[in-house]
Design a protein around this motif. Structure first.
Motif, PDB file in Angstrom:
ATOM      1  N   UNK A 299     -54.297  -3.268  39.190  1.00  0.00           N
ATOM      2  CA  UNK A 299     -54.471  -4.529  38.699  1.00  0.00           C
ATOM      3  C   UNK A 299     -52.915  -4.583  37.876  1.00  0.00           C
ATOM      4  N   UNK A 300     -52.966  -3.123  36.988  1.00  0.00           N
ATOM      5  CA  UNK A 300     -52.604  -3.301  36.060  1.00  0.00           C
ATOM      6  C   UNK A 300     -51.456  -2.640  36.650  1.00  0.00           C
ATOM      7  N   UNK A 301     -51.336  -1.427  37.604  1.00  0.00           N
ATOM      8  CA  UNK A 301     -50.283  -0.532  38.119  1.00  0.00           C
ATOM      9  C   UNK A 301     -49.082  -1.960  39.342  1.00  0.00           C
ATOM     10  N   UNK A 302     -50.068  -2.675  39.171  1.00  0.00           N
ATOM     11  CA  UNK A 302     -49.043  -3.562  40.584  1.00  0.00           C
ATOM     12  C   UNK A 302     -48.139  -3.818  39.568  1.00  0.00           C
ATOM     13  N   UNK A 303     -49.061  -4.976  38.826  1.00  0.00           N
ATOM     14  CA  UNK A 303     -48.217  -5.498  37.384  1.00  0.00           C
ATOM     15  C   UNK A 303     -47.262  -4.839  37.019  1.00  0.00           C
TER      16      UNK A 303
END
Length: 520
Positions: A299-303
């Motif tokens: 999720x952090x990588x996508x954000x």
């Protein structure tokens, strides 16, 4: 006096009694006569009535008999008429049966005559066949004397000539059909190629679908396997990844098509090895905890990717799918980094053309979103990604750009072409994608050797990193029709002999050169 008086009274009483008795008899006899007269009248009346009733009964009986007789007569008439009709029908049926029997007898006679004629004709045909066979044998012997060839040799020459003629006609037909249906064939070939790109050949997949975990020593392999293999089974069940423990020193190989699961298995196994406590319960706990951590990292990588490009308003689930691309590679190029790079390039080109930069960057960032689940869903990743984007509320222009970036559907806007161009630039730039040098050189050599093995090939060149094979044939040996068949034969042999990702284009070039010199 008293005695006389009594006597007179007695006499008077006796006379009165006699007179009363006589009067009573008179009265009784009168009544009897009246009764007799009434009885005789009643009897006469009854006799008259009975005679009348008898006469009426006789009349009614006669009427009933007459009526029954008339009804019986009518019924008998109807029955007789029906019987006559049935009799006529039976007579007609008998006549029909007789006629059919006569016809059957005539047909039997005709069939027997025809059978005799057929037997006679068969005899004549057999005689003629024997005669023709003798004539054919004589002609064969004469032909063998004239030509100097045996029957088998002549048959072989004839078959070879027919085969060459058939190949020539087939090549002409194939060429004509290809020219007539070129536009439709181009569309279908693009769709097939886009689908084939998603499925890698065995050699390439083996290099891209495995992870290696280093071990402190070989004794750790036994602890990972566990008693009767319970630990390794627990690991494989919890992660969905195959563990390969072979003769490779101090290493365990993790194999699986799902890159996220493979990463979870790698981190979990690394922690178990460093902790030293390896048993099924501990394995499940560690895998669960690592899975939660990896989901957070995804999720952090996508954000972060969306933030770097300044793209906002993407659905949370789509952000997670975007983050999963962090663990996906294509020709050793990280797909998430590739998507961010395509987003930047698309935005730059859109700015040069005066278009909407944010919309262009959004299209570029999401163009490969289908690769996050292409190992779970059938079909080309472009179409998978377009359906995913549509599901989570992206606009129709973004959805179409994702679907069209490999021309699975025709592009309809400038943005679609910009995404295609940026995707090609990101993958083709120096150092973006790499392959083992030995495999690369060997594949080029194998391609050229396959082409050179065919008759009539002058030279062959593998170009565009082995994605296209140019074959130059000798014009005096190979005709235009033969060139069509040659390209198909080379492509078929490449499919049977080599393993490779994507597709290889085979181009056969036939040209006639005429050189003349002018001298003074």
């Amino acid at each position: 006096m008293n005695g006389y008086y009594i006597l007179i009274c007695l006499i008077g009483f006796g006379v009165g009694f006699i007179l009363a008795f006589w009067a009573k008899g008179k009265i009784a006899s009168g009544k009897i006569k009246d009764a007799e007269e009434k009885a005789s009248l009643i009897i006469e009346d009854a006799e008259q009535r009975s005679e009348k009733v008898i006469k009426d009964s006789e009349i009614k009986a006669k009427d009933i008999l007459f009526q029954m007789k008339s009804e019986f007569d009518t019924e008998t008439k109807e029955t007789r008429s029906e019987l006559k009709k049935k009799e006529r029908r039976l007579i007609q049926k008998e006549e029909n049966v007789d006629r059919k029997l006569e016809q059957m007898e005539r047909r039997d006679l005709e069939l027997s005559q025809k059978a005799k004629q057929l037997i006679e004709r068969e005899g004549e045909v057999e005689k003629k066949e024997l005669k023709y066979n003798e004539m054919l044998e004589d002609q064969k012997k004469q032909l063998e004397k004239i030509s100097g060839l045996t029957g088998e040799q002549a048959k072989e020459l004839l078959i070879r000539a027919m085969e060459n003629e058939a190949r020539y006609e087939a090549a002409k037909l194939i060429k004509r059909i290809e020219n007539e249906t070129k536009e439709e064939a181009d569309k279908k070939s693009k769709k097939i190629i886009a689908t084939a790109i998603q499925r890698y050949a065995a050699d390439f997949v083996a290099e891209r679908t495995v992870s290696t975990v280093q071990l402190p020593n070989d004794e750790m392999k036994g602890r990972i396997i566990g008693r009767e293999g319970r630990n390794i089974r627990a690991l494989e069940a919890a992660t969905g990844i195959d563990l390969i423990i072979d003769d490779t020193p101090e290493a365990v190989i993790l194999s699986g098509f799902n890159p996220v699961r493979r990463e979870i298995a790698r981190i979990a196994l690394t922690r178990l090895i460093s902790d030293g406590r390896i048993h099924p319960a501990r394995i499940e706990d560690v895998v669960k905890k690592v899975g939660e951590e990896v989901d957070l990292v995804i999720k952090e990588a996508g954000e972060q990717a969306a933030f770097d490009l300044g793209v906002h308003g993407i659905h949370n689930e789509l952000i997670k799918y975007l983050g999963r691309l962090k663990y996906r590679t294509s020709y050793a190029q990280n797909v998430l980094q590739h998507s961010v790079e395509v987003g930047f390039l698309t935005g730059i080109m859109a700015a040069e053309l005066g278009l909407n930069q944010k919309l262009a960057r959004r299209m570029g960032l999401l163009h490969d979103i289908g690769k996050s689940i292409d190992h779970e869903v059938e079909g080309p990743h472009a179409l998978i990604g377009s359906k995913l984007a549509k599901k989570y509320g992206e606009t129709s222009r973004v959805v179409h750009a994702i679907a069209a970036h490999h021309e699975d559907i025709p592009p309809v806007s400038v943005y679609d072409l910009l995404v295609q161009a940026a995707d090609g630039l990101s993958g083709a730039r120096p150092g973006a994608r790499k392959e083992l040098l030995e495999n690369y050189i060997k594949r080029l050599e194998d391609l050229e050797n396959i082409a050179n093995s065919f008759k009539g090939v002058g030279n062959s060149y593998a170009i565009q990193a082995g994605r296209e094979l140019r074959v130059i044939v000798e014009s005096d040996t190979v005709s235009d029709e033969d060139a069509v068949l040659l390209s198909r034969d080379i492509a078929k042999k490449i499919e049977e002999s080599l393993t490779f990702p994507g597709q290889i284009k085979v181009t056969v070039i036939r040209e006639t050169r005429v050189v003349e010199y002018a001298n003074k």
